[in-house]
Motif scaffolding. Structure first.
Motif, PDB file in Angstrom:
ATOM      1  N   PHE A 297      -8.217  -0.291   9.701  1.00  0.00           N
ATOM      2  CA  PHE A 297      -7.790  -1.532   9.327  1.00  0.00           C
ATOM      3  C   PHE A 297      -6.356  -1.348   8.746  1.00  0.00           C
ATOM      4  CE2 PHE A 297      -7.807  -5.443   6.619  1.00  0.00           C
ATOM      5  CZ  PHE A 297      -7.763  -6.431   7.384  1.00  0.00           C
ATOM      6  N   ILE A 298      -6.501  -1.125   7.144  1.00  0.00           N
ATOM      7  CA  ILE A 298      -5.168  -0.925   6.499  1.00  0.00           C
ATOM      8  C   ILE A 298      -5.484   0.108   5.534  1.00  0.00           C
ATOM      9  CG2 ILE A 298      -3.396  -2.015   4.908  1.00  0.00           C
ATOM     10  CD1 ILE A 298      -4.004  -4.588   6.325  1.00  0.00           C
ATOM     11  N   ALA A 299      -4.546   1.038   5.331  1.00  0.00           N
ATOM     12  CA  ALA A 299      -4.964   2.233   4.417  1.00  0.00           C
ATOM     13  C   ALA A 299      -4.768   2.006   2.830  1.00  0.00           C
ATOM     14  CB  ALA A 299      -4.339   3.627   4.770  1.00  0.00           C
ATOM     15  N   GLY A 300      -3.870   0.850   2.721  1.00  0.00           N
ATOM     16  CA  GLY A 300      -3.538   0.297   1.390  1.00  0.00           C
ATOM     17  C   GLY A 300      -2.090   0.076   1.489  1.00  0.00           C
ATOM     18  N   ALA A 301      -1.580   0.099   0.052  1.00  0.00           N
ATOM     19  CA  ALA A 301       0.043   0.145  -0.126  1.00  0.00           C
ATOM     20  C   ALA A 301       0.617   1.435   0.330  1.00  0.00           C
ATOM     21  CB  ALA A 301       0.343  -0.451  -1.388  1.00  0.00           C
ATOM     22  N   ASP A 302       1.659   1.312   0.892  1.00  0.00           N
ATOM     23  CA  ASP A 302       2.620   2.380   1.177  1.00  0.00           C
ATOM     24  C   ASP A 302       2.785   2.994  -0.419  1.00  0.00           C
ATOM     25  OD1 ASP A 302       4.904   4.451   1.688  1.00  0.00           O
ATOM     26  OD2 ASP A 302       5.180   2.936   3.437  1.00  0.00           O
ATOM     27  N   ILE A 303       2.320   4.285  -0.543  1.00  0.00           N
ATOM     28  CA  ILE A 303       2.418   4.951  -2.028  1.00  0.00           C
ATOM     29  C   ILE A 303       3.761   5.511  -2.052  1.00  0.00           C
ATOM     30  CG2 ILE A 303       1.539   6.632  -3.420  1.00  0.00           C
ATOM     31  CD1 ILE A 303      -0.248   4.357  -2.709  1.00  0.00           C
ATOM     32  N   ARG A 304       4.556   5.787  -0.817  1.00  0.00           N
ATOM     33  CA  ARG A 304       5.920   6.292  -0.893  1.00  0.00           C
ATOM     34  C   ARG A 304       6.954   5.205  -1.748  1.00  0.00           C
ATOM     35  NH1 ARG A 304       5.979   7.945   5.141  1.00  0.00           N
ATOM     36  NH2 ARG A 304       5.112   5.851   5.303  1.00  0.00           N
ATOM     37  N   GLU A 305       6.544   4.187  -1.368  1.00  0.00           N
ATOM     38  CA  GLU A 305       7.369   2.791  -1.724  1.00  0.00           C
ATOM     39  C   GLU A 305       7.033   2.759  -3.368  1.00  0.00           C
ATOM     40  OE1 GLU A 305       8.545  -0.256   1.915  1.00  0.00           O
ATOM     41  OE2 GLU A 305       7.124  -0.727   0.564  1.00  0.00           O
ATOM     42  N   PHE A 306       5.863   2.793  -3.482  1.00  0.00           N
ATOM     43  CA  PHE A 306       5.305   2.643  -4.897  1.00  0.00           C
ATOM     44  C   PHE A 306       5.887   3.535  -5.875  1.00  0.00           C
ATOM     45  CE2 PHE A 306       2.540   2.856  -8.574  1.00  0.00           C
ATOM     46  CZ  PHE A 306       2.081   1.364  -8.415  1.00  0.00           C
ATOM     47  N   GLN A 307       6.369   4.863  -5.523  1.00  0.00           N
ATOM     48  CA  GLN A 307       6.957   6.071  -6.308  1.00  0.00           C
ATOM     49  C   GLN A 307       8.378   5.390  -6.329  1.00  0.00           C
ATOM     50  OE1 GLN A 307       6.190   9.450  -3.840  1.00  0.00           O
ATOM     51  NE2 GLN A 307       5.582  10.605  -5.676  1.00  0.00           N
ATOM     52  N   GLN A 308       9.142   5.039  -5.462  1.00  0.00           N
ATOM     53  CA  GLN A 308      10.426   4.417  -5.352  1.00  0.00           C
ATOM     54  C   GLN A 308      10.377   3.362  -6.409  1.00  0.00           C
ATOM     55  OE1 GLN A 308      11.562   3.467  -1.370  1.00  0.00           O
ATOM     56  NE2 GLN A 308      11.511   5.421  -0.625  1.00  0.00           N
ATOM     57  N   PHE A 309       9.401   2.340  -6.363  1.00  0.00           N
ATOM     58  CA  PHE A 309       9.517   1.161  -7.460  1.00  0.00           C
ATOM     59  C   PHE A 309       9.377   1.689  -8.635  1.00  0.00           C
ATOM     60  CE2 PHE A 309       7.802  -1.144  -3.380  1.00  0.00           C
ATOM     61  CZ  PHE A 309       8.911  -1.435  -3.140  1.00  0.00           C
ATOM     62  N   ASP A 310       8.615   2.821  -8.984  1.00  0.00           N
ATOM     63  CA  ASP A 310       8.485   3.394 -10.264  1.00  0.00           C
ATOM     64  C   ASP A 310       9.866   3.861 -10.847  1.00  0.00           C
ATOM     65  OD1 ASP A 310       7.360   4.543 -12.695  1.00  0.00           O
ATOM     66  OD2 ASP A 310       6.914   6.006 -11.814  1.00  0.00           O
ATOM     67  N   ALA A 311      10.560   4.496  -9.988  1.00  0.00           N
ATOM     68  CA  ALA A 311      11.769   5.130 -10.299  1.00  0.00           C
ATOM     69  C   ALA A 311      12.818   4.159 -10.560  1.00  0.00           C
ATOM     70  CB  ALA A 311      12.304   6.099  -9.229  1.00  0.00           C
ATOM     71  N   GLN A 312      12.895   3.142 -10.024  1.00  0.00           N
ATOM     72  CA  GLN A 312      13.698   2.059 -10.107  1.00  0.00           C
ATOM     73  C   GLN A 312      13.265   0.911 -11.148  1.00  0.00           C
ATOM     74  OE1 GLN A 312      13.740   0.384  -6.212  1.00  0.00           O
ATOM     75  NE2 GLN A 312      14.645   2.180  -5.112  1.00  0.00           N
ATOM     76  N   GLY A 313      11.997   0.965 -11.817  1.00  0.00           N
ATOM     77  CA  GLY A 313      11.580   0.037 -12.542  1.00  0.00           C
ATOM     78  C   GLY A 313      11.168  -1.408 -12.041  1.00  0.00           C
TER      79      GLY A 313
END
Length: 691
Positions: free
Chosen positions: A76-92
């Motif tokens: 179905f869906i594995a969850g959020a895209d963790i790669r993007e999550f890292q980018q959002f963290d870096a960008q605040g």
């Protein structure tokens, strides 16, 4: 398969990459997620933006009902895209990403038509949160279907409405248990708890979901009542402290803040849905900025890297294990459990019988369907004569840790192997090049080092030597993958990676113990750092005899002395957990740790004495090229020793703490305790100063 857009008024002009739709004859619209360019569905921002546009149109011109499903067969869906999550963290910008997910799912929840999630295969994290935003959920009965909210393993908790909706759907105690442990549920278990409303065969999953959407259902009164009662203010004040006590037994707040934040936010926040979603969003965004979350996400990607090693074309179907002791027997049992035909050889039938009995216990735990256990057990056969070696694609030697004994075995077994068969050793410390001397086919020989207990420890070291064929490594990596293990290629120097890094840590613990520092104090110091088990308990668990044997092999190489407390007790009756007596006394498989004397204060430098030797040797391993890079070293040590995952691994911890600060602490220990704390080569490496 998408239908022509003109068939659904209101969809004109939408440019869709990831979502496809089909209008059924019964008036039910089916939205299928098939993320473009990816083998697995994950909720990227592009996916959410597309879904938001679709839902905006559907709110204006709704169909009779909506079914949301996957266009991919694997899940179905594995969850959020963790790669993007890292980018959002870096960008605040994590908070903005959390808000978008919440808004999209709230739009789904508010649609003026019945909505159903049709779930097959994995449904994790954001996928489960999307399903919770629907009115109903139908899950495939297929064994591959697993539903969960594992965000706590990444140092956060569900932040797209999951922590708000789930407690009111299935009751707070069950919801908190799922979110705090990150465990997953089968379709039938999810239905029992009320997380899904129906189960169906995969072939009729969408039909069943559409029928449920049109017909509707009323959840059992008890489920509805518990969903209300357990979320009232008085209930939250009672349940929250109980949950906190359970969490505190497993994780320290300073190490893993997410479970505590989840409980606190749920306990303190009532009122409207909007208020509860806002509290969830603020809490999760704050957690996402912590070093714990960043390091656990890093560990997630390290694990994915190890999982990607090796393909399916390993050509191994029959495994022959020589040595039916604890390690050999358990390697054989796990291989059979994972689908391989296995023969198990030893010098006496009594050893084989004990191993087969242990295998039966494993199968009883792991194979829930009793009718399937005989088929699994039949894949493992005792082989006193050793005839299975001639038929095997892979031979694993797991006899005593003695180079001469191992080479003698190879002399007798290698001539019987068929063409293309691989020969491996489960040696824990002997240089593999030394074992390869005299082999007819050294290119097809390697170390294959498992960790005890085999069923629980995920790592396997693939130990190289100069004459090994790269195809041997590739086949062994594929075999490990088929076993559900994480392979790490390592150089064949003494101790390889994990034991070489772990040995100075364990040795210093026993040295401190020999000096009179209580075992309980030593273990508490290591656990305060984040180790899952103290080193004194670990030595007893491994066995003092095994630790002494590794010490005899490694101490000359590392220039360390084996303390008397280890050497003197490495004899039957005193070997640790297996004898119920070692550095601790053991009862019912658990150590009896004497209470510390009143007013006792452990030495101030005790934690540094334990941890810095481990870090020092990790630096030396990286310098010596035991593994290819710092990330593989961190992965190997985390998954091979349990090294505090929230710290990201030894090298990541050095980066965050600062090499210069750690060198200063090593220098103080060197002055106080001796030359064993002298810095090892490699502290000037750029890898210690950059990610």
């Amino acid at each position: 398969m998408a239908t022509n857009a003109s068939a659904v008024p209101g969809f004109d002009g939408l440019r869709l990459q990831h979502w496809h739709w089909q209008m059924r004859d019964d008036g039910v619209l089916v939205l299928s997620l098939d993320r473009a360019g990816e083998s697995v569905n994950a909720l990227s921002q592009d996916v959410l933006i597309e879904l938001d546009g679709l839902l905006e149109r559907l709110a204006i011109d709704p169909p009779k009902a909506l079914v949301v499903t996957s266009g991919k067969d694997n899940g179905f869906i594995a969850g959020a895209d963790i790669r993007e999550f890292q980018q959002f963290d870096a960008q605040g910008t994590v908070g903005s990403a959390m808000q978008r997910g919440q808004q999209v799912f709230q739009r789904l929840s508010a649609l003026p038509c019945p909505t159903v999630a049709a779930i097959h295969g994995f449904c994790m994290g954001g996928g489960t949160e999307l399903a919770l935003a629907c009115d109903y959920r139908v899950a495939s009965k297929d064994p591959s279907t697993r539903i969960g909210l594992p965000e706590v393993k990444l140092g956060i908790y569900p932040g797209w409405g999951g922590s708000v909706r789930l407690p009111r759907l299935i009751g707070a105690p069950d919801a908190l248990d799922l979110m705090l442990t990150g465990r997953t549920l089968s379709a039938s278990a999810a239905r029992t708890k009320g997380l899904v409303d129906r189960t169906a065969e995969k072939a009729v999953l969408v039909d069943s979901a559409a029928a449920l959407a049109l017909r509707g259902t009323t959840r059992p009164l008890r489920q509805r009542f518990m969903g209300w009662l357990t979320n009232t203010w008085p209930a939250r004040q009672v349940i929250a402290p109980m949950s906190l006590k359970q969490v505190a037994r497993k994780a320290r707040k300073e190490h893993y803040p997410a479970p505590y934040a989840l409980i606190r936010t749920w306990k303190d926040t009532g009122g409207s849905l909007e208020r509860r979603l806002a509290a969830e969003r603020r809490s999760v965004a704050k957690l996402a900025a912590t070093p714990t979350a960043r390091n656990l996400i890093r560990v997630f990607f390290l694990q994915e890297r190890l999982k990607s090693a090796g393909g399916r074309d390993h050509g191994i179907g029959h495994v022959h294990v020589v040595g039916a002791g604890v390690m050999g027997g358990d390697i054989a049992a796990w291989s059979a459990y994972k689908g391989f035909q296995v023969t198990l050889n030893d010098r006496g039938q009594e050893y084989i019988d004990k191993a087969l009995a242990r295998a039966g216990e494993l199968f009883a735990r792991k194979v829930r369907d009793e009718s399937q256990r005989p088929e699994v057990a039949a894949r493992l056969k005792g082989d006193l004569a050793g005839d299975g070696a001639a038929r095997a694609d892979l031979v694993i030697e797991a006899i005593i840790e003695d180079a001469d004994a191992k080479r003698g075995l190879y002399d007798s077994i290698e001539p019987r192997l068929k063409d293309g068969a691989l020969l491996t050793s489960n040696t824990s410390s002997i240089p593999v090049a030394e074992l390869a001397e005299g082999l007819r086919h050294p290119a097809q020989f390697a170390g294959l080092h498992y960790f005890n207990p085999v069923a629980l420890m995920p790592l396997v070291e693939i130990v190289r030597h100069p004459g090994m064929d790269p195809r041997t490594e590739a086949r062994l990596a594929g075999f490990c993958k088929a076993l559900g293990k994480l392979p790490v290629p390592v150089a064949g120097t003494p101790g390889f990676l994990v034991n070489r890094v772990l040995f100075p840590y364990m040795l210093e613990a026993v040295t401190a113990y020999s000096e009179g520092v209580p075992g309980r104090a030593i273990d508490k110091a290591a656990e305060a750092f984040g180790m899952p088990m103290g080193p004194i308990e670990l030595v007893d668990t491994v066995g003092l005899d095994v630790a002494a044997g590794v010490g005899a092999e490694l101490s000359p190489f590392l220039g360390l002395q084996v303390p008397a407390a280890l050497a003197d007790q490495a004899e039957p009756g005193k070997r640790g957990k297996k004898d119920a007596q070692g550095l601790y006394r053991w009862e019912d498989g658990k150590p009896v740790k004497p209470e510390l004397p009143d007013g006792y204060r452990a030495p101030e430098d005790l934690q540094d004495r334990l941890i810095l030797p481990l870090l020092n040797e990790a630096v030396a391993c990286l310098h010596d090229g035991v593994v290819a890079d710092a990330e593989l070293l961190d992965a190997g040590v985390i998954f091979g020793t349990g090294f505090a995952p929230f710290r990201g691994g030894p090298i990541q911890y050095i980066r965050e703490t600062g090499p210069e600060a750690l060198l200063e602490r090593l220098a103080r220990l060197q002055v106080r305790h001796g030359e064993r704390f002298a810095p090892r080569p490699g502290w000037d490496s750029p890898a210690l100063r950059g990610g």
